[in-house]
Design an enzyme around this catalytic site. Structure first.
Site, PDB file in Angstrom:
ATOM      1  N   GLU A  90      -2.936  -0.376  -8.229  1.00  0.00           N
ATOM      2  CA  GLU A  90      -3.914   0.655  -7.885  1.00  0.00           C
ATOM      3  C   GLU A  90      -3.183   1.999  -7.908  1.00  0.00           C
ATOM      4  OE1 GLU A  90      -6.910   0.173  -4.853  1.00  0.00           O
ATOM      5  OE2 GLU A  90      -6.229   1.979  -3.800  1.00  0.00           O
ATOM      6  N   ASP A  92       0.819  -1.208   0.000  1.00  0.00           N
ATOM      7  CA  ASP A  92       0.000   0.000   0.000  1.00  0.00           C
ATOM      8  C   ASP A  92       0.861   1.270   0.000  1.00  0.00           C
ATOM      9  OD1 ASP A  92      -2.365   1.360   0.016  1.00  0.00           O
ATOM     10  OD2 ASP A  92      -2.869   0.944   2.111  1.00  0.00           O
TER      11      ASP A  92
END
Ligand code: ZN
Length: 490
Positions: A271, A157
């Site tokens: 992402e 992330d």
């Protein structure tokens, strides 16, 4: 006697029944001995550990939940290794303590929602003193313990630098969240047309593989029809603002993407997140950002714009739901036009009022990221298991909040969180339902977990959760289950 019966009767060992898996002449399982969980195998399983007995005539080995054994398990039981999730409706479940995965699995199993069970940013790994390998290993152990064969993703992330990509790629992550937020120019929103014009001319057009004229030819005074009927109209001010605000982010994302693609020896998914910026992403800016990324060859499965309203940690959405719905509808129209890809909701835990809106408007093309809320559920469990420990953590967190809140968007007031001595044992857990206490406990997790090298709170906290692991799992299952219920489409 059957193998499983022999395992059950081994002295001092309690097998997690759901974990028992036979494959290729060996049987694998996880088991408790004392407070610790171990991995075991009967037969030639390839694990490092100690011989603890026999089952159905086969030697039984019990070993530590270490990286070497995790690698063996992922090799023999491929469903314990992370995989790609694609465009499936999904939830990311960060686990800062490394003990939450079984509870996460119990919540998500049977819902039809795909899950990320290994998810942490480099920033959080630093704050919790964990390595990328440990994050994935903990997900592997949880999947084995629960016998969870549906598969899961592993999200590296908020990656900001190429070396972050290297470390997490090597550890086996499958999902890479590129965060170019540091290259978003938040000042653009408040700049005059003249200032924007000057800033536009100084953009690094080489990094964008473009020129000022090219950009103007592509966007200026053009109208782009959107899927579903609307349109994005880009005038001079819109283009200048979008380019000044997001131009650097486009270039950085493309560079990070090329770095990842060049190094990846397997299929991965990406992402793009700009959620941690000061000003909301307008639908027109979303269009510009996504169209430019496409032009530069970036492929992504999900994108996290910065939405209107406030997504504070661990509490519900703050702002007008009507405004959120209207804005999201436009973002979704852009997504359907340039994608499809999933709309990703960061700081997504506890936003119960927005889940039905997102699920509805995106038709399930959504990814929800949560992390700290599971830490809060661990604290809720500890409030019952070891009230004294919870009291110490509460008072420490109250003392740290003023400092630790600096890097978060939170509005809790520490003066509205009672001192531990003012709360009866039976009322401690209810603090986890209070806005102010939740935020204070949420943003101080790093300080709590690393105090005195972990010996002050982390080790006793993990000990308490191991002492009553079922209470911990039950709290997670209930709370994450509420999130999943909100994501269900009606
Ligand atoms: Zn985020």
């Amino acid at each position: 006697m059957a193998l499983i019966d022999d395992l059950r009767s081994l002295n001092g060992i309690r097998v997690h029944e759901a974990s028992f898996t036979e494959v290729g002449g060996a049987a694998y399982f996880t088991a408790r001995r004392g407070l610790d969980t171990h991995v075991g195998c009967a037969g030639d399983g390839g694990l490092a550990g100690e011989r603890v007995g026999q089952a159905a005539g086969r030697p039984v080995v019990l070993g530590p939940l270490g990286h070497g054994n995790a690698t063996v398990i992922r090799d023999r039981l491929p469903w314990t290794a992370p995989r790609l999730l694609g465009l499936a409706t999904s939830i990311g479940l960060g686990d800062r303590l490394g003990l939450a995965t079984p509870g996460h699995i119990r919540a998500v199993r049977g819902t039809g929602v795909a899950c990320v069970l290994a998810q942490q940013s480099i920033r959080e790994m630093t704050r919790t003193q964990r390595t990328p390998e440990e994050i994935i290993d903990c997900a592997t152990w949880g999947a084995l313990q629960e016998g969870f064969r549906d598969g899961f993703g592993a999200d590296a992330d908020h990656l900001q630098r190429p070396e972050d990509v290297d470390a997490t790629l090597a550890a086996g992550f499958t999902f890479f969240t590129i965060d170019p937020g540091a290259h978003v120019n938040d000042d653009a929103d408040g700049m005059s047309l003249e200032a924007l014009g000057k800033a536009f001319e100084t953009l690094d057009f080489a990094a964008l593989d473009s020129s000022a004229d090219d950009l103007k030819a592509r966007y200026l005074d053009r109208r782009f029809a959107l899927s579903g009927g609307g349109e994005v109209a880009i005038g001079a001010a819109d283009l200048l603002r979008a380019a000044v605000k997001y131009g650097g982010a486009v270039a950085h994302t493309a560079a990070m993407y090329r770095h990842l693609s060049g190094k990846a020896d397997r299929q991965v998914e990406v992402e793009v997140s700009v959620d941690e910026t000061e000003s909301p992403t307008s639908p027109g800016e979303h269009y510009f950002f996504a169209a430019e990324l496409k032009r530069l060859g970036v492929h992504w499965v999900s994108m996290a714009p910065r939405f209107v309203g406030r997504f504070e940690k661990g509490v519900d959405y703050i702002g007008s739901l009507d405004e959120f719905r209207q804005s999201l509808a436009q973002h979704v129209a852009v997504m359907r036009t340039l994608g499809p890809y999933k709309i990703s909701i960061h700081s997504g835990s506890d936003k119960f009022s927005v889940y039905p809106i997102v699920a509805d408007l995106t038709s399930g093309l959504m990814h929800l990221k949560t992390a700290g809320t599971s830490y809060l559920e661990a604290l809720r469990a500890v409030a019952a298991i070891d009230p004294g420990l919870f009291r110490q953590i509460l008072d420490f967190a109250r003392g740290r909040y003023g400092t630790d809140r600096a890097t978060y968007h939170v509005s809790a007031e520490v003066s509205r969180v009672p001192a531990a001595s003012d709360v009866a044992d039976n009322d401690l857990a209810a603090l986890l339902d209070d806005f102010h206490a939740r935020e204070v406990l949420h943003v101080t997790f790093g300080s709590v977990l690393t105090a005195d090298g972990g010996s002050r709170f982390r080790d006793p906290l993990l000990g308490a959760l191991r002492r009553d692991e079922e209470a911990h799992y039950a709290a997670l299952e209930r709370h994450i289950g509420r999130h999943l219920a909100g994501m269900a489409r009606h």
